[in-house]
Design an enzyme around this catalytic site. Structure first.
Site, PDB file in Angstrom:
ATOM      1  N   CYS A  66      20.164  -9.906 -18.796  1.00 59.25           N
ATOM      2  CA  CYS A  66      20.008 -11.238 -18.220  1.00 59.25           C
ATOM      3  C   CYS A  66      18.964 -11.188 -17.116  1.00 59.25           C
ATOM      4  O   CYS A  66      18.988 -10.313 -16.250  1.00 59.25           O
ATOM      5  CB  CYS A  66      21.353 -11.707 -17.673  1.00 59.25           C
ATOM      6  SG  CYS A  66      21.275 -13.288 -16.806  1.00 59.25           S
ATOM      7  N   GLN A 258      21.786 -27.046  -1.169  1.00 57.98           N
ATOM      8  CA  GLN A 258      21.695 -25.614  -0.927  1.00 57.98           C
ATOM      9  C   GLN A 258      22.575 -24.914  -1.963  1.00 57.98           C
ATOM     10  O   GLN A 258      23.628 -25.399  -2.344  1.00 57.98           O
ATOM     11  CB  GLN A 258      22.148 -25.273   0.487  1.00 57.98           C
ATOM     12  CG  GLN A 258      21.275 -25.875   1.576  1.00 57.98           C
ATOM     13  CD  GLN A 258      19.854 -25.331   1.570  1.00 57.98           C
ATOM     14  OE1 GLN A 258      19.605 -24.204   1.158  1.00 57.98           O
ATOM     15  NE2 GLN A 258      18.901 -26.147   2.021  1.00 57.98           N
ATOM     16  N   ASP A 353      12.564 -28.986   5.867  1.00 54.58           N
ATOM     17  CA  ASP A 353      13.018 -28.098   4.785  1.00 54.58           C
ATOM     18  C   ASP A 353      12.251 -28.458   3.521  1.00 54.58           C
ATOM     19  O   ASP A 353      12.769 -29.129   2.633  1.00 54.58           O
ATOM     20  CB  ASP A 353      14.526 -28.270   4.581  1.00 54.58           C
ATOM     21  CG  ASP A 353      15.081 -27.317   3.523  1.00 54.58           C
ATOM     22  OD1 ASP A 353      14.358 -26.391   3.108  1.00 54.58           O
ATOM     23  OD2 ASP A 353      16.238 -27.511   3.103  1.00 54.58           O
ATOM     24  N   CYS A 379      12.500 -21.900   1.359  1.00 58.20           N
ATOM     25  CA  CYS A 379      13.010 -21.040   0.289  1.00 58.20           C
ATOM     26  C   CYS A 379      11.920 -20.110  -0.219  1.00 58.20           C
ATOM     27  O   CYS A 379      12.069 -19.511  -1.292  1.00 58.20           O
ATOM     28  CB  CYS A 379      13.577 -21.877  -0.854  1.00 58.20           C
ATOM     29  SG  CYS A 379      12.385 -23.013  -1.595  1.00 58.20           S
TER      30      CYS A 379
END
Length: 421
Positions: A66, A258, A353, A379
């Site tokens: 995976c 999130q 963000d 991120c």
């Protein structure tokens, strides 16, 4: 070919060889002595000759097949150091040599509350459902997942059986699953429109599995949104700092959240530590209100977000439970129309963000502003470092940088830091 692995690279591969002649070995640990086969700079492990002292047994039967996880085989302490090192490297490339990097906030196993699963019909009532193999479109048929919340894992077998009935042979579909507080929220993504018969089958599946909501997204439409197929309960999440009762916030289909509740709480805690007792905050790329809602416990908030659906849902949620402090929301494409420095004058705190690409133009305006405190979340350590350099060049001082790992066993990393002027 015999190699000794020196360290783990940015994508989670073991790195061996001299500088300029490195080779990359997936699923290797620092200190491993390996027999590998080599294709260009990419290697494949034939045999582990001497295992590293940092090597541990993986926690999932699908590991190495995976493509979702890259680092289940490394001790937790070494894994945490690697996350810090990736952030340190990204910052050093932008000239931040002596920055304080806090200990990583690492979400536990079984905490991922949203996932994007891929499916393909196999014919004869069968389907494969799971994640793609690394570097391939071939799907691993998911039997377990130590990363996702139990509710999503439990849905996989009945969802696979259902998709086997509705998908033609070789027909592909993506399924976005979000665990809300009151049930699972699903989005089916594929080409075309669902027939009346399929809509009835989806309704029966939702009833049988107690699904809160199911929506449809036609991937052939360039400007396609989400069609609501059924809503047995309107999904909501709970946002807040924990200092007072958390607030219910309705989420539209396809909402950004999130990835874990633990990661969200870590980010909110860092923000709350620097908020003044009064004043006004602007939440830039506000999304569903992750930071807006807890900030309203202390400050007036203006939330700015590009998605009309999220602005509407957040506004409605706030007005259902008035916070006692001034709230306003604005739909705005912040890439085409960033908030300008003169518009930022009225705020005491900014929270930003942005998506993975960062927000170069918006950060330039923030750097030229006089906002006393900026909390920046990202991120992507690379674009975070770029945007942090812009703020520092504009006169801001960067505090400690905290890595927040919501993507366990993967190279992905959330970052948060506070900038003051």
């Amino acid at each position: 070919m015999k190699v000794t692995v020196d360290h783990i690279g940015g994508r989670g591969d073991g790195v061996a060889g001299r500088e300029g002649q490195e080779i990359y070995v997936p699923y290797a640990a620092p200190g491993d002595v390996l027999d590998v086969t080599l294709t260009g700079k990419q290697a494949r492990i034939k045999k582990i000759l001497t295992p590293s002292s940092l090597r541990v047994p993986p926690v999932c039967r699908h590991f190495t097949r995976c493509g979702g996880c890259a680092l289940q085989h490394v001790q937790s302490s070494a894994y945490a150091r690697w996350k810090q090192d990736q952030l340190r490297l990204a910052l050093s490339r932008r000239g931040f040599g002596e920055v304080e990097i806090a200990a990583p906030e690492i979400s536990p196993k079984a905490s991922r509350r949203r996932a994007r699963l891929q499916a393909v019909g196999r014919g004869a009532g069968k389907a494969v459902l799971g994640f793609a193999e690394r570097g391939s479109h071939h799907l691993v048929d998911l039997e377990e997942c130590p990363v996702m919340v139990a509710e999503i894992v439990a849905l996989v077998p009945p969802l696979r059986a259902f998709l086997g009935r509705i998908l033609e042979k070789r027909q592909k579909m993506a399924v976005e699953v979000t665990r809300a507080e009151n049930g699972l929220d699903l989005v089916f993504e594929t080409a075309g429109d669902p027939s009346l018969e399929l809509r009835m089958e989806i309704a029966a599946f939702a009833e049988a599995q107690d699904i809160a909501r199911i929506s449809w997204k036609d991937t052939t439409l360039k400007q396609g949104g989400y069609e609501l197929l059924l809503e047995r309960r309107r999904p909501y999440v709970l946002f807040g700092s924990g200092a007072v009762e958390r607030r219910r916030v309705l989420i539209p289909p396809g909402s950004f959240l999130q990835a874990t509740r633990e990661g969200e709480q870590a980010l909110v805690r860092i923000m709350m530590q620097v908020l003044p007792e009064s004043g006004k905050l602007v939440d830039i790329f506000a999304g569903a209100g992750t930071f807006t809602v807890p900030a309203l416990e202390r400050l007036a908030v203006h939330a700015v977000e590009g998605s009309a659906d999220m602005v509407e849902a957040l506004s409605r949620s706030i007005h259902l439970q008035p916070p006692g402090r001034e709230f306003s929301a604005e739909q705005r494409d912040l890439f085409l129309r960033p908030l300008l420095r003169h518009e930022l004058k009225e705020y005491d705190v900014a929270v930003i963000d942005p998506p993975r690409a960062g927000a170069r133009e918006q950060v330039m305006e923030l750097a030229a502003s006089d906002i006393p405190v900026i909390v920046m979340i990202s991120c992507n350590p690379g674009t975070f470092a770029r945007d942090a350099r812009t703020l520092v060049n504009g006169g801001y001082r960067m505090g400690a940088v905290t890595p927040v790992d919501q993507f366990l066993y993967s190279p992905h990393l959330e970052v948060v830091a506070v900038f003051s002027k």
